[in-house]
Design a protein around this motif. Structure first.
Motif, PDB file in Angstrom:
ATOM      1  N   ILE A  70      41.045  41.837  38.595  1.00  0.00           N
ATOM      2  CA  ILE A  70      42.171  42.755  38.420  1.00  0.00           C
ATOM      3  C   ILE A  70      41.675  44.108  37.906  1.00  0.00           C
ATOM      4  O   ILE A  70      42.129  45.165  38.356  1.00  0.00           O
ATOM      5  N   LEU A  71      40.715  44.081  36.975  1.00  0.00           N
ATOM      6  CA  LEU A  71      40.196  45.342  36.441  1.00  0.00           C
ATOM      7  C   LEU A  71      39.510  46.145  37.546  1.00  0.00           C
ATOM      8  O   LEU A  71      39.675  47.364  37.630  1.00  0.00           O
TER       9      LEU A  71
ATOM     10  N   GLY B  31      43.356  51.553  42.657  1.00  0.00           N
ATOM     11  CA  GLY B  31      44.580  51.754  41.883  1.00  0.00           C
ATOM     12  C   GLY B  31      45.249  53.082  42.141  1.00  0.00           C
ATOM     13  O   GLY B  31      45.200  53.619  43.249  1.00  0.00           O
ATOM     14  N   LYS B  32      45.824  53.635  41.069  1.00  0.00           N
ATOM     15  CA  LYS B  32      46.642  54.835  41.166  1.00  0.00           C
ATOM     16  C   LYS B  32      45.826  56.061  41.567  1.00  0.00           C
ATOM     17  O   LYS B  32      46.269  56.879  42.363  1.00  0.00           O
TER      18      LYS B  32
ATOM     19  N   ALA C 179      39.580  31.478  41.835  1.00  0.00           N
ATOM     20  CA  ALA C 179      40.385  32.564  41.282  1.00  0.00           C
ATOM     21  C   ALA C 179      40.183  33.862  42.062  1.00  0.00           C
ATOM     22  O   ALA C 179      41.140  34.578  42.344  1.00  0.00           O
TER      23      ALA C 179
ATOM     24  N   LEU D 181      35.365  36.952  29.708  1.00  0.00           N
ATOM     25  CA  LEU D 181      36.623  37.170  30.432  1.00  0.00           C
ATOM     26  C   LEU D 181      36.773  36.185  31.595  1.00  0.00           C
ATOM     27  O   LEU D 181      35.801  35.845  32.255  1.00  0.00           O
ATOM     28  N   PRO D 182      38.018  35.749  31.877  1.00  0.00           N
ATOM     29  CA  PRO D 182      38.231  34.903  33.056  1.00  0.00           C
ATOM     30  C   PRO D 182      37.960  35.699  34.333  1.00  0.00           C
ATOM     31  O   PRO D 182      38.069  36.927  34.336  1.00  0.00           O
ATOM     32  N   GLU D 183      37.616  34.990  35.407  1.00  0.00           N
ATOM     33  CA  GLU D 183      37.272  35.649  36.676  1.00  0.00           C
ATOM     34  C   GLU D 183      38.380  36.584  37.162  1.00  0.00           C
ATOM     35  O   GLU D 183      38.121  37.694  37.606  1.00  0.00           O
ATOM     36  N   PHE D 184      39.633  36.111  37.044  1.00  0.00           N
ATOM     37  CA  PHE D 184      40.719  36.915  37.620  1.00  0.00           C
ATOM     38  C   PHE D 184      40.912  38.226  36.870  1.00  0.00           C
ATOM     39  O   PHE D 184      41.286  39.238  37.467  1.00  0.00           O
TER      40      PHE D 184
ATOM     41  N   THR E  76      42.089  34.033  45.226  1.00  0.00           N
ATOM     42  CA  THR E  76      43.515  34.195  44.962  1.00  0.00           C
ATOM     43  C   THR E  76      43.837  35.641  44.592  1.00  0.00           C
ATOM     44  O   THR E  76      44.830  36.198  45.066  1.00  0.00           O
ATOM     45  N   VAL E  77      42.982  36.255  43.750  1.00  0.00           N
ATOM     46  CA  VAL E  77      43.218  37.644  43.342  1.00  0.00           C
ATOM     47  C   VAL E  77      43.321  38.547  44.571  1.00  0.00           C
ATOM     48  O   VAL E  77      44.198  39.402  44.666  1.00  0.00           O
ATOM     49  N   PHE E  78      42.436  38.338  45.547  1.00  0.00           N
ATOM     50  CA  PHE E  78      42.366  39.257  46.687  1.00  0.00           C
ATOM     51  C   PHE E  78      43.082  38.727  47.925  1.00  0.00           C
ATOM     52  O   PHE E  78      42.910  39.294  49.004  1.00  0.00           O
TER      53      PHE E  78
ATOM     54  N   VAL F 283      40.236  46.002  40.750  1.00  0.00           N
ATOM     55  CA  VAL F 283      41.321  46.529  41.601  1.00  0.00           C
ATOM     56  C   VAL F 283      41.905  47.779  40.958  1.00  0.00           C
ATOM     57  O   VAL F 283      42.104  48.806  41.616  1.00  0.00           O
ATOM     58  N   THR F 284      42.174  47.700  39.642  1.00  0.00           N
ATOM     59  CA  THR F 284      42.794  48.829  38.948  1.00  0.00           C
ATOM     60  C   THR F 284      41.926  50.080  39.038  1.00  0.00           C
ATOM     61  O   THR F 284      42.427  51.176  39.248  1.00  0.00           O
TER      62      THR F 284
END
Lengths: 296, 324
Positions: free
Chosen positions: B157-158, B165-166, B265, B150-153, B268-270, B160-161
């Protein structure tokens, strides 16, 4: 592997063709027996199909405001709306085609040039290989993403420059792997015999070297294809996609909405993730099958 | 005698350093050509298409772009040596001033991630190598292969989710550091970026260590040691690990390369204010001077890291000790 389906000396065909068939046959059998190849193949084919025919299935304009910002999924919007109130499903369907095209093109060019360079340097006894080693070590001083970003700084981010930048970043890596494989061929008796017969450099490369390193080339293509897709997805996420709706940029735009409407960011994450994981499984299974076939 | 004993090693080390400096010079030429000579006109890019020819040529002479390329290159390279990095084309501030705080933030991020990744990767790799095909080996390899694909971003994102997340909100989803405090004083904002970096870098390290250690276990001397009744931990610590020092040092150097590349990456994500996110902004703004300095800076760090790894490999290799 004990039961070979074709005997080596099949009288109906030439010996060469029989060996070729047998090799293909055993490779296919090895792949068929490996569940990783199945699962990986289905994942890759599914996402590739989504990306290819997606644009034909779109019913709403992917750039049009259709619902309140970050509306959840509903009957008309199965994946809800994004940060600008656009249909996530439509954007998902149109966002993959260019990505798929760019990745495959970059890998073909990067690996193609790398294979030619690698074979030329590998058959050239002397300084060429150490020059290649020096060049690769130099470029490896910086992470690959920096190399690609450097090219994009110079030429801007269009689909063409993205393909060129990502392909260019692969050439030296492939050349290094292929020159090593070529060198091991050049020490084999059949190569030395062909050389002693006075064959030209071109026929040595295409008749002796290439057929014998084709397995290495295939595995290298698999590796580089994944690297190209990872690089392009990351670039698209970082804002260098060269098109409006791209999976990577969709993730970036909708990242802030994850607590409200996770589908807007997670649908393209799933598409990229499933595609890359599938490709990894498929490649791994191919590499193992090739290794086992060689061992047979 | 003593002189003869150490001289080949010294010579190898010096050759390695000279080679590394040659590489840095070659890279500086690549970076300069890519960002300076090829695109035609930096001044035109900066001023936009509406600028008159007089304005463009005035800016060209102000930036020194009207001089021969070789003079510009030598001038730029000389500036890098004495710490004169030029001014940002986008903001007009000196690059050194622009990058000072960001450099500290990225260094904190990479150092903490490295301090976790390197021991963890070596440990996991060694554990997986000890019993090939065991449940441990399969579990570690499976997880590693998944993350490696998987790419770093996506990994970021996973995370973060799941963690911001919710449903769960254990940590902040983004890390906009307060520039008045150092990064280390804001630990909550470091958790997710560090976790992402560790997750993306450990797989490669662990997989490589596993292969290296497994090869050592497959060698004759391990069998001899086992037959002689030497305990498993002692075989590992006394024979297998020391024999892999050189290659493992190489792999650790590549891991640091991974971390630095991943920083682009991950930052940038954070929205983490660091060298990586600044590089992305500079590339979009086509801010050549900033791109050049960041690229050369990372290359210099990697030169030091790779050279140290090679020297360690030379020193640790017992075969080289007896060469005269």
């Amino acid at each position: 592997m004990t039961n070979q389906s074709l005997p080596v000396d099949d009288p109906s065909t030439t010996r060469e063709a029989a060996i070729h068939d047998r090799m293909q046959d055993s490779l296919r059998r090895l792949l068929r027996a490996d569940p990783r190849a199945w699962i990986g193949g289905i994942a890759v084919a599914g996402i590739a199909l989504l990306a290819l025919v997606g644009p034909l299935l779109v019913t709403t304009d992917p750039e049009e405001y259709v619902a309140r910002v970050y509306s959840g999924p509903s009957a008309t919007l199965p994946l809800g709306a994004d940060v600008l109130g656009r249909d996530v499903l439509s954007r998902l369907l149109v966002g993959g085609q260019l990505f798929l095209f760019e990745g495959i093109t970059a890998a073909i060019f990067g690996v193609g040039i790398g294979v030619v360079v690698g074979m030329l340097l590998g058959t050239n006894r002397g300084r060429a290989v150490s020059v290649l080693r020096f060049a690769t070590d130099t470029v490896m001083l910086i992470p690959q993403i920096l190399l690609v970003l450097l090219i994009i700084t110079a030429f801007g981010a269009s689909p063409l420059t993205l393909i060129v930048a990502v392909a260019a970043a692969q050439i030296l890596y492939t050349a290094r792997v292929i020159s090593a494989a070529t060198q091991s061929v050049t020490s084999e008796d059949y190569y030395l015999a062909a050389q002693a017969l006075g064959l030209s450099r071109g026929s040595l490369i295409f008749r002796e070297v290439f057929p014998n390193i084709i397995g290495v080339v295939l595995v290298e293509f698999g590796v580089r294809l994944s690297v190209c897709f990872v690089a392009l997805a990351s670039l698209s996420y970082l804002g260098f996609s060269g098109s409006g709706a791209a999976w990577g940029s969709m993730i970036h735009e909708n990242q802030g909405g994850i607590p409200l409407q996770p589908f807007a960011a997670l649908a393209p994450v799933a598409a990229i993730g499933i595609f890359l994981l599938g490709m990894n499984m498929l490649r791994d299974s191919l590499a193992r099958a090739l290794a086992r076939r060689t061992a047979q | 005698m003593r002189r003869q004993y150490s001289s080949p090693v010294t010579r190898m080390v010096l050759t390695r350093i000279a080679l590394g400096i040659g590489m840095l010079l070659l890279l500086s030429l690549i970076v300069f050509t890519a960002t300076h000579a090829l695109p035609g006109d930096i001044a035109r890019t900066m001023l936009g298409q509406t600028a008159t020819d007089e304005q463009v040529s005035a800016l060209r002479s102000q930036l020194g772009l009207d001089r021969p390329l070789i003079v510009q290159y030598v001038d730029w390279l000389g500036g890098l040596f004495v710490g004169n990095f030029g001014t940002s084309l986008a903001s007009g501030t000196p690059v050194s001033q622009l990058l000072a705080v960001l450099l500290g933030n990225t260094a904190t991020l990479v150092l903490i991630a490295g301090a976790i990744t390197i021991p963890l990767g070596i440990l996991l790799g060694t554990v997986a190598a000890r019993r090939p095909g065991s449940a441990w080996d399969v579990a570690i390899s499976g997880t590693m292969q998944t993350i490696l694909a998987l790419p770093e971003f996506v990994v970021g994102i996973l995370l973060v989710t799941v963690f911001a997340g919710k449903f769960l909100r254990l940590v902040p989803p983004t890390s906009p550091l307060d520039p008045r405090m150092s990064a280390i004083e804001q630990p909550a904002l470091l958790i997710l970026p560090v976790a992402t970096m560790v997750l993306i870098a450990v797989p490669h390290l662990a997989e490589s260590v596993k292969t290296l250690v497994r090869d050592q276990f497959a060698m004759g001397y391990t069998l001899t040691a086992r037959l002689a009744g030497i305990s498993e931990p002692r075989i590992l610590s006394r024979y297998a690990l020391p024999n892999t020092t050189g290659p493992v040092a190489q792999v650790v150097a590549i891991t640091i390369n991974y971390l630095l590349g991943g920083a682009v990456a991950v930052e940038t994500v954070f929205s983490f204010p660091g060298i990586g996110s600044e590089l992305v902004a500079a590339v979009s703004g086509r801010d050549f001077t900033v791109v050049q300095v960041i690229t050369m800076g990372i290359a210099t760090v990697m030169f030091v890291v790779f050279t140290l790894a090679d020297i360690l490999g030379i020193l640790a290799n017992p075969k080289l000790r007896n060469r005269i």
